[in-house]
Design a protein around this motif. Structure first.
Motif, short mmCIF file in Angstrom:
data_model
loop_
_atom_site.label_atom_id
_atom_site.label_comp_id
_atom_site.label_asym_id
_atom_site.label_seq_id
_atom_site.Cartn_x
_atom_site.Cartn_y
_atom_site.Cartn_z
N ARG A 1 27.71 17.22 23.13
CA ARG A 1 28.88 16.47 22.66
C ARG A 1 29.65 15.64 23.76
NH1 ARG A 1 33.29 20.77 21.74
NH2 ARG A 1 33.51 20.40 23.98
N ASP A 2 29.77 16.40 24.82
CA ASP A 2 30.57 15.51 25.78
C ASP A 2 29.86 14.61 26.90
OD1 ASP A 2 32.62 16.83 24.70
OD2 ASP A 2 32.50 18.40 26.12
N GLY A 3 28.40 14.67 26.51
CA GLY A 3 27.72 13.73 27.43
C GLY A 3 27.87 12.41 27.48
N GLY A 4 28.10 11.83 26.49
CA GLY A 4 28.22 10.53 26.42
C GLY A 4 26.81 9.64 26.08
N VAL B 1 33.64 18.54 17.04
CA VAL B 1 33.01 19.79 16.69
C VAL B 1 33.41 20.89 17.77
CG1 VAL B 1 31.19 21.22 16.36
CG2 VAL B 1 31.30 18.99 15.36
N LYS B 2 33.98 22.07 17.26
CA LYS B 2 34.29 23.15 18.30
C LYS B 2 33.41 24.13 18.33
CE LYS B 2 39.24 21.86 18.46
NZ LYS B 2 40.69 22.15 18.06
N VAL B 3 33.00 24.77 19.53
CA VAL B 3 32.09 25.88 19.26
C VAL B 3 32.74 27.08 19.75
CG1 VAL B 3 29.63 26.50 20.01
CG2 VAL B 3 30.18 23.98 19.91
N THR C 1 32.96 24.64 14.20
CA THR C 1 34.15 24.28 13.42
C THR C 1 34.51 22.81 13.37
OG1 THR C 1 35.40 26.52 14.15
CG2 THR C 1 36.75 24.23 12.87
N LEU C 2 34.35 22.06 12.38
CA LEU C 2 34.02 20.56 12.00
C LEU C 2 35.75 20.20 11.89
CD1 LEU C 2 31.36 21.85 11.19
CD2 LEU C 2 31.02 19.78 9.80
#
Length: 491
Positions: free
Chosen positions: A113-116, A126-128, A139-140
């Motif tokens: 998600r944060d890797g670009g 999205v939270k894991v 969580t979307l």
């Protein structure tokens, strides 16, 4: 949601080498991975196949578009579809011995998600959360029917937490997939070799003891390699089908793509004319779709004014001929829109992907005084340059299914294939309905979205060409996901 188990195949026996062995799968691919950093992998094209031997995924998207469990043995949504719960299989391990558990899944998801990478936006917001050793929740920010399909692709890759600190991340991946990269036999940029992972949880779905990918950009080289038994299979162009058959090769075709002009700059940010629906409609009307289906596809496909083909629930028969071939009417639309003098634009040409359309695109656009300049773009650069918004309009081949993934990826304001972030109030309402629709209602919403796309000329499709793969022996595939078969489809 129905939870299904993956289908099984027959397990391979003793290992062999070369395309002639039943225990080795050898394929020619047209481009190569930039490296093994999982955060940069994508699901599109052949590069979407190359990382799959080593990186298992949380879920699996079948070739018919349905999603089933994989490394996560169960998955379920809450009532409003904003929280997805995943239960991991017990006992799985990465090739470095680390457990494949909820914490490793969280590491993999958040890193991606944060890797670009080009596909990272698919997990935006999205939270894991780790519930216990084998359970995690996603969580979307809002319901997204495409998420479970994404978790069967690049977004769902599982990598060892040790990967981030590994000095060999770019050359030696640490995954939990059905195969392990053979670094000694692999030649960066030209050949990938994978040996069976003896600890993989589901070996029956992968019958080969060894998998080889040979990078061959030239189709003549691919066909020669097929004919001599050097490789087992390769994707070929429509123009090579008869040649392949004449040399005794078997050709299987899959009708799940569309080809045509893809408009990115629908708001006219770079090319003001493209912001006028009349201009986009005019472009639709200067292409003789039937002639393209016969002359370029050699009858291996169907002309269609909509992106969705007959295999899709979004397909509507009355839209097939929505834009007739009518140059004079198209010229009148351009004049009415104030663009009788046309405009200039650059079109990317990618070898063995869209180059067969360059001449006809330049020729027909010129009838509207649109001056198109074709520039060559290397296959390995095409996705990043297109998703970077360099080209306001281009001719391309795009998947039709899985429908949820295509809607989110191509039409959503934050979709990877919508770098200009095009929006329309009418489409936004349809997308809101789509996020909560199920079953028959979902099919109806897909049809409404399809009608909007055609009537507002968001694209200028030529139709749905077949996607051919050639084989020299008993190797078969059950289908493709978009433009590429997943590894489990080869038998």
């Amino acid at each position: 949601m129905l939870l299904l188990s993956a289908c099984g195949g027959s397990s391979g026996n003793a290992g062999g080498s070369g395309g002639s062995s039943d225990d080795v799968l050898s394929l020619a691919l047209e481009n190569t991975l930039p490296g093994w950093d999982w955060r940069k992998q994508i699901s599109a094209g052949h590069v979407g196949l190359e990382w799959r031997p080593v990186y298992d995924t949380l879920l699996r998207t079948r070739t018919d578009g349905t999603v089933v469990p994989n490394a996560a043995e169960k998955y379920s949504y809450n009532e409003d579809k904003t929280v997805l719960t995943l239960k991991m299989r017990a006992g799985m391990k990465f090739t470095d011995g680390a457990p494949v558990d909820a914490r490793a899944a969280k590491f993999s998801l958040e890193g991606f998600r944060d890797g670009g990478g080009a596909d990272s936006l698919r997990l935006a917001g999205v939270k894991v959360h780790v519930v216990d050793d084998l359970t995690l929740t996603l969580t979307l920010p809002a319901p997204n029917p495409a998420l479970i399909s994404y978790l069967g692709g690049s977004c769902g890759q599982l990598v060892s937490p040790a990967s981030l600190d590994s000095p060999t991340l770019a050359t030696k991946p640490i995954g939990s997939g059905p195969y392990v990269l053979n670094t000694r036999a692999t030649v960066t940029g030209s050949k990938f070799v994978f040996n069976r992972n003896p600890d993989y949880w589901n070996p029956d779905d992968f019958p080969y003891d060894k998998v080889e990918f040979l990078v061959m950009a030239d189709e003549t080289a691919q066909l020669n390699a097929l004919s001599t038994g050097q490789i087992d299979g390769a994707e070929i162009s429509l123009g090579s089908i008869e040649r392949a058959k004449s040399t005794g090769l078997r050709v299987d075709s899959f009708p799940n793509v569309w080809s045509g002009l893809f408009f990115l700059d629908r708001a006219g940010t770079k090319i003001p004319a493209l912001g006028d629906v009349r201009v986009r409609k005019a472009i639709n009307m200067v292409f003789d779709r039937s002639a393209i289906a016969e002359g370029i596809w050699n009858g291996n496909g169907v002309a269609n004014s909509q992106t969705y083909g007959p295999i899709s629930p979004a397909f509507q028969k009355d839209l097939v001929d929505h834009y007739p071939y009518d140059i004079k009417a198209a010229q009148r639309l351009m004049k009415e829109a104030g663009y009788a003098d046309g405009f200039s634009i650059t079109l990317p040409e990618v070898d063995h992907y869209n180059d067969e359309y360059s001449a006809i695109a330049v020729q027909q656009l010129a009838k509207l005084n649109i001056r198109a300049e074709v520039v060559s773009v290397p296959r390995q650069e095409s996705i990043s340059r297109i998703l970077g918004g360099e080209f306001p309009m281009f001719v391309y081949k795009m998947p039709v299914n899985p429908e949820a993934e295509q809607v989110s990826n191509v039409l959503g304001p934050k979709g990877a294939f919508n770098p200009y972030h095009s929006e329309d109030p009418e489409l936004n309402k349809l997308l809101a309905k789509w996020t909560v629709a199920d079953g028959d209602q979902a099919a109806k919403v897909y049809q409404e979205i399809n009608r909007f796309l055609v009537e507002k000329a968001w694209f200028a499709p030529f139709g749905n060409p077949d996607l051919p793969w050639a084989f020299n022996g008993s190797t078969t595939i059950s289908g493709t996901l978009g433009t590429t078969p997943p590894l489990y489809a080869f038998k």
